[in-house]
Motif scaffolding. Structure first.
Motif, mmCIF file in Angstrom:
data_model
loop_
_atom_site.group_PDB
_atom_site.id
_atom_site.type_symbol
_atom_site.label_atom_id
_atom_site.label_comp_id
_atom_site.label_asym_id
_atom_site.label_seq_id
_atom_site.Cartn_x
_atom_site.Cartn_y
_atom_site.Cartn_z
ATOM 1 N N THR A 193 59.321 29.682 -18.140
ATOM 2 C CA THR A 193 59.947 28.485 -17.574
ATOM 3 C C THR A 193 59.547 27.247 -18.370
ATOM 4 O O THR A 193 60.393 26.420 -18.737
ATOM 5 N N LEU A 194 58.261 27.125 -18.664
ATOM 6 C CA LEU A 194 57.772 25.990 -19.436
ATOM 7 C C LEU A 194 58.395 25.963 -20.831
ATOM 8 O O LEU A 194 58.687 24.884 -21.375
ATOM 9 N N HIS A 195 58.635 27.137 -21.391
ATOM 10 C CA HIS A 195 59.305 27.213 -22.689
ATOM 11 C C HIS A 195 60.667 26.533 -22.623
ATOM 12 O O HIS A 195 61.034 25.740 -23.512
ATOM 13 N N MET A 196 61.430 26.815 -21.584
ATOM 14 C CA MET A 196 62.752 26.200 -21.449
ATOM 15 C C MET A 196 62.626 24.693 -21.231
ATOM 16 O O MET A 196 63.426 23.909 -21.781
ATOM 17 N N TRP A 197 61.649 24.257 -20.452
ATOM 18 C CA TRP A 197 61.464 22.820 -20.224
ATOM 19 C C TRP A 197 61.121 22.107 -21.527
ATOM 20 O O TRP A 197 61.640 21.017 -21.784
ATOM 21 N N THR A 198 60.257 22.709 -22.346
ATOM 22 C CA THR A 198 59.914 22.061 -23.619
ATOM 23 C C THR A 198 61.116 22.031 -24.559
ATOM 24 O O THR A 198 61.251 21.095 -25.354
ATOM 25 N N GLN A 199 61.985 23.031 -24.462
ATOM 26 C CA GLN A 199 63.192 23.001 -25.289
ATOM 27 C C GLN A 199 64.080 21.809 -24.901
ATOM 28 O O GLN A 199 64.640 21.124 -25.767
ATOM 29 N N ILE A 200 64.215 21.555 -23.619
ATOM 30 C CA ILE A 200 65.022 20.423 -23.167
ATOM 31 C C ILE A 200 64.456 19.113 -23.716
ATOM 32 O O ILE A 200 65.187 18.284 -24.292
ATOM 33 N N VAL A 201 63.156 18.921 -23.565
ATOM 34 C CA VAL A 201 62.527 17.681 -24.028
ATOM 35 C C VAL A 201 62.582 17.587 -25.552
ATOM 36 O O VAL A 201 62.845 16.521 -26.120
ATOM 37 N N GLY A 202 62.352 18.705 -26.236
ATOM 38 C CA GLY A 202 62.444 18.707 -27.692
ATOM 39 C C GLY A 202 63.831 18.356 -28.185
ATOM 40 O O GLY A 202 64.003 17.631 -29.176
ATOM 41 N N LYS A 203 64.860 18.835 -27.491
ATOM 42 C CA LYS A 203 66.234 18.529 -27.889
ATOM 43 C C LYS A 203 66.574 17.060 -27.631
ATOM 44 O O LYS A 203 67.398 16.474 -28.348
ATOM 45 N N ILE A 204 65.948 16.457 -26.634
ATOM 46 C CA ILE A 204 66.134 15.020 -26.415
ATOM 47 C C ILE A 204 65.573 14.249 -27.605
ATOM 48 O O ILE A 204 66.206 13.312 -28.112
ATOM 49 N N ARG A 205 64.402 14.642 -28.081
ATOM 50 C CA ARG A 205 63.850 13.992 -29.271
ATOM 51 C C ARG A 205 64.761 14.223 -30.477
ATOM 52 O O ARG A 205 65.028 13.309 -31.257
ATOM 53 N N ALA A 255 45.283 18.464 -50.031
ATOM 54 C CA ALA A 255 45.786 17.208 -50.577
ATOM 55 C C ALA A 255 47.268 17.271 -50.904
ATOM 56 O O ALA A 255 47.888 16.248 -51.181
ATOM 57 N N GLY A 256 47.845 18.459 -50.890
ATOM 58 C CA GLY A 256 49.266 18.603 -51.162
ATOM 59 C C GLY A 256 50.093 18.306 -49.927
ATOM 60 O O GLY A 256 49.596 17.812 -48.913
ATOM 61 N N LYS A 257 51.369 18.611 -50.005
ATOM 62 C CA LYS A 257 52.260 18.422 -48.860
ATOM 63 C C LYS A 257 51.839 19.356 -47.739
ATOM 64 O O LYS A 257 51.721 20.567 -47.925
ATOM 65 N N VAL A 258 51.609 18.792 -46.569
ATOM 66 C CA VAL A 258 51.174 19.577 -45.412
ATOM 67 C C VAL A 258 51.759 18.946 -44.159
ATOM 68 O O VAL A 258 51.822 17.719 -44.028
ATOM 69 N N SER A 259 52.200 19.781 -43.240
ATOM 70 C CA SER A 259 52.799 19.272 -42.006
ATOM 71 C C SER A 259 51.725 18.709 -41.081
ATOM 72 O O SER A 259 50.536 18.995 -41.237
ATOM 73 N N PRO A 260 52.134 17.912 -40.094
ATOM 74 C CA PRO A 260 51.212 17.614 -38.989
ATOM 75 C C PRO A 260 50.888 18.915 -38.246
ATOM 76 O O PRO A 260 51.531 19.946 -38.456
ATOM 77 N N VAL A 261 49.903 18.854 -37.371
ATOM 78 C CA VAL A 261 49.705 19.941 -36.405
ATOM 79 C C VAL A 261 50.655 19.626 -35.256
ATOM 80 O O VAL A 261 50.495 18.615 -34.564
ATOM 81 N N HIS A 262 51.676 20.450 -35.090
ATOM 82 C CA HIS A 262 52.716 20.112 -34.123
ATOM 83 C C HIS A 262 53.213 21.362 -33.400
ATOM 84 O O HIS A 262 53.036 22.488 -33.857
ATOM 85 N N PHE A 263 53.865 21.113 -32.257
ATOM 86 C CA PHE A 263 54.295 22.172 -31.354
ATOM 87 C C PHE A 263 55.793 22.367 -31.511
ATOM 88 O O PHE A 263 56.586 21.472 -31.201
ATOM 89 N N PHE A 264 56.180 23.532 -32.025
ATOM 90 C CA PHE A 264 57.600 23.874 -32.161
ATOM 91 C C PHE A 264 58.068 24.564 -30.875
ATOM 92 O O PHE A 264 57.601 25.647 -30.527
ATOM 93 N N TRP A 265 59.011 23.919 -30.193
ATOM 94 C CA TRP A 265 59.479 24.431 -28.908
ATOM 95 C C TRP A 265 60.449 25.594 -29.053
ATOM 96 O O TRP A 265 60.733 26.282 -28.081
#
Length: 304
Positions: free
Chosen positions: A16-28, A161-171
């Protein structure tokens, strides 16, 4: 510091939380400009939960945060307005409608692709009455797992020191990730994620990479993972640490069960060994320019 949370004990809440984070992620996603590899769509671990961070809207900003202490979805505008949606047992359809209504009350006009990605079946949000569970204790424990993973991944990130992503949550897949890049382009990814266009995956994997993170699957209590794209010859057979880590042919990546971390004498060191040795598997067999890409984060310590 490293809480126990068996996947089997919170699967319904997790889904359920997975679906909720998808909704919020899609808003962003609807409001943030494109950043390479879809970095503009992710969520971030916050002192209370998961947040979008500041999202541009006209001449101002708003943010949305899952508060796993007060169990509220908080929506805040830079004009001082705010709304909240309760995090409680409720169908995805109800959460979706109330969240979109709250945005409308704040004057934030938003249209999203109203069905999930990277899952099968992809039930439209406004029709999803199947996912309706929310155990507040489990949600908080999951966030506390993310807190620890975020902290160790952040330390690991600082050595590059090279290109590196933030530490982030992919929904999409519901994982916390950090990705290092060699600086070279990669062959087009074949795609294949369920209910997700291949062009989306092509953008995500457009550069040669070594990616690691944590997600609530792959073990009794979740797992840390590490993979390379494209995977170089010899990657899967490279010796890695700690003893509990292994290469999974089914997943095409190295895995370290969370329970092996939680029960270790030094959990931080256990995760750090896994992240470093699996990165070395990608960098050494992929012939990365390690001398140019790696750096000591304490190099200026004596001047501070």
């Amino acid at each position: 510091m490293w809480p126990q949370l068996r996947v089997a004990d919170w699967t319904e809440t997790r889904d359920t939380l997975h679906m909720w984070t998808q909704i919020v992620g899609k808003i962003r996603l609807a409001h943030a400009p494109l950043v390479n590899h879809w970095w503009q769509v992710t969520l971030y671990v916050s002192p209370r939960g998961l947040t979008t961070s500041a999202v541009p809207y006209h001449s101002g900003f708003f943010d949305i945060e899952f508060d796993f202490l007060d169990h509220l979805l908080r929506i805040r505008g830079s004009d001082g307005t705010d709304r909240s949606v309760a995090l409680e047992p409720r169908p995805v359809a109800d959460f979706y409608r109330e969240t979109m209504h709250a945005l409308g009350e704040l004057g934030i006009e938003t249209r999203i692709q109203a069905h999930p990605n990277e899952v099968d079946p992809a039930i439209p949000f406004d029709e999803d009455h199947q996912h309706a569970s929310y155990d507040p204790s489990a949600a908080e424990l999951f966030w506390r797992q993310l807190l620890q993973a975020n902290r160790v991944l952040g330390e690991f990130r600082s050595h590059f020191a090279g290109k590196v992503s933030p530490v982030h949550f992919f929904w999409g897949a519901m994982d916390l990730a950090c990705t290092r890049f060699s600086g070279r382009t990669a062959p087009p990814h074949p795609g294949g994620a369920p209910n997700c266009g291949d062009w989306v995956i092509t953008e995500g994997y457009s550069r040669e990479l070594s990616s690691c993170g944590f997600w609530p699957g792959g073990g009794e209590e979740g797992a840390f993972y590490s993979y390379a794209y494209p995977e170089p010859d010899g990657f899967a057979d490279h010796p890695v640490l700690p003893a509990g880590a292994f290469y999974s042919p089914d997943h095409g990546q190295f895995l370290l069960p969370y329970e092996a971390v939680r029960t270790a004498a030094d959990p931080d060191r256990t995760v750090a060994e896994f992240l470093q040795t699996t990165y070395e598997a990608a960098a050494e067999h992929g012939d990365w320019d390690r001398a140019a890409l790696e750096e000591d984060p304490n190099r200026w310590q004596k001047h501070r």
